[in-house]
Motif scaffolding. Sequence first.
Motif, PDB file in Angstrom:
ATOM      1  N   PRO A  60       0.941  -1.298   0.104  1.00  0.00           N
ATOM      2  CA  PRO A  60      -0.037  -0.044   0.208  1.00  0.00           C
ATOM      3  C   PRO A  60       0.883   1.051   0.000  1.00  0.00           C
ATOM      4  O   PRO A  60       1.917   1.288   0.681  1.00  0.00           O
ATOM      5  N   VAL A  61       0.565   2.244  -0.680  1.00  0.00           N
ATOM      6  CA  VAL A  61       1.372   3.442  -0.932  1.00  0.00           C
ATOM      7  C   VAL A  61       0.273   4.841  -0.753  1.00  0.00           C
ATOM      8  O   VAL A  61       0.860   5.683  -0.569  1.00  0.00           O
ATOM      9  N   ALA A  62      -0.817   4.519  -1.088  1.00  0.00           N
ATOM     10  CA  ALA A  62      -1.808   5.666  -0.870  1.00  0.00           C
ATOM     11  C   ALA A  62      -3.241   5.092  -0.532  1.00  0.00           C
ATOM     12  O   ALA A  62      -3.493   4.067  -0.758  1.00  0.00           O
ATOM     13  N   ARG A  63      -4.153   6.153   0.065  1.00  0.00           N
ATOM     14  CA  ARG A  63      -5.280   5.855   0.106  1.00  0.00           C
ATOM     15  C   ARG A  63      -6.231   7.003  -0.466  1.00  0.00           C
ATOM     16  O   ARG A  63      -5.909   7.987  -0.044  1.00  0.00           O
ATOM     17  N   LEU A  64      -7.276   6.570  -1.035  1.00  0.00           N
ATOM     18  CA  LEU A  64      -8.228   7.619  -1.475  1.00  0.00           C
ATOM     19  C   LEU A  64      -9.526   7.560  -0.613  1.00  0.00           C
ATOM     20  O   LEU A  64      -9.963   6.374  -0.319  1.00  0.00           O
ATOM     21  N   VAL A  65      -9.594   8.662   0.165  1.00  0.00           N
ATOM     22  CA  VAL A  65     -10.709   8.735   1.121  1.00  0.00           C
ATOM     23  C   VAL A  65     -11.482   9.991   0.777  1.00  0.00           C
ATOM     24  O   VAL A  65     -11.313  10.967   0.252  1.00  0.00           O
ATOM     25  N   PRO A  66     -13.057   9.893   1.105  1.00  0.00           N
ATOM     26  CA  PRO A  66     -13.910  10.863   1.071  1.00  0.00           C
ATOM     27  C   PRO A  66     -13.484  12.116   2.015  1.00  0.00           C
ATOM     28  O   PRO A  66     -12.709  12.238   3.026  1.00  0.00           O
TER      29      PRO A  66
END
Length: 76
Positions: free
Chosen positions: A34-40
């Motif tokens: 995991p390198v990034a997370r898209l979150v609202p």
Amino acid sequence: MVEVGVHEAKTTLSALLRRVATGEEITISSGGRPVARLVPVQRGAERVLGRDRGVFELPDDFDSPLPDDVLDDFES
């Protein structure tokens, strides 16, 4: 939570953003890590203009030139 690779994220970004807009979180991984997370986006309270009216008075000389000694502090 859904996990997608970098290549898939690049080719399907619009679709992923639509999913995130509905509240889903998506992790983007590279090489299985995991390198990034898209979150609202967390929306804050709506701003109310004039809420602090009367709490602060703007001095008449607000936009007057600063004294030389204060200007010197900025330049050193």
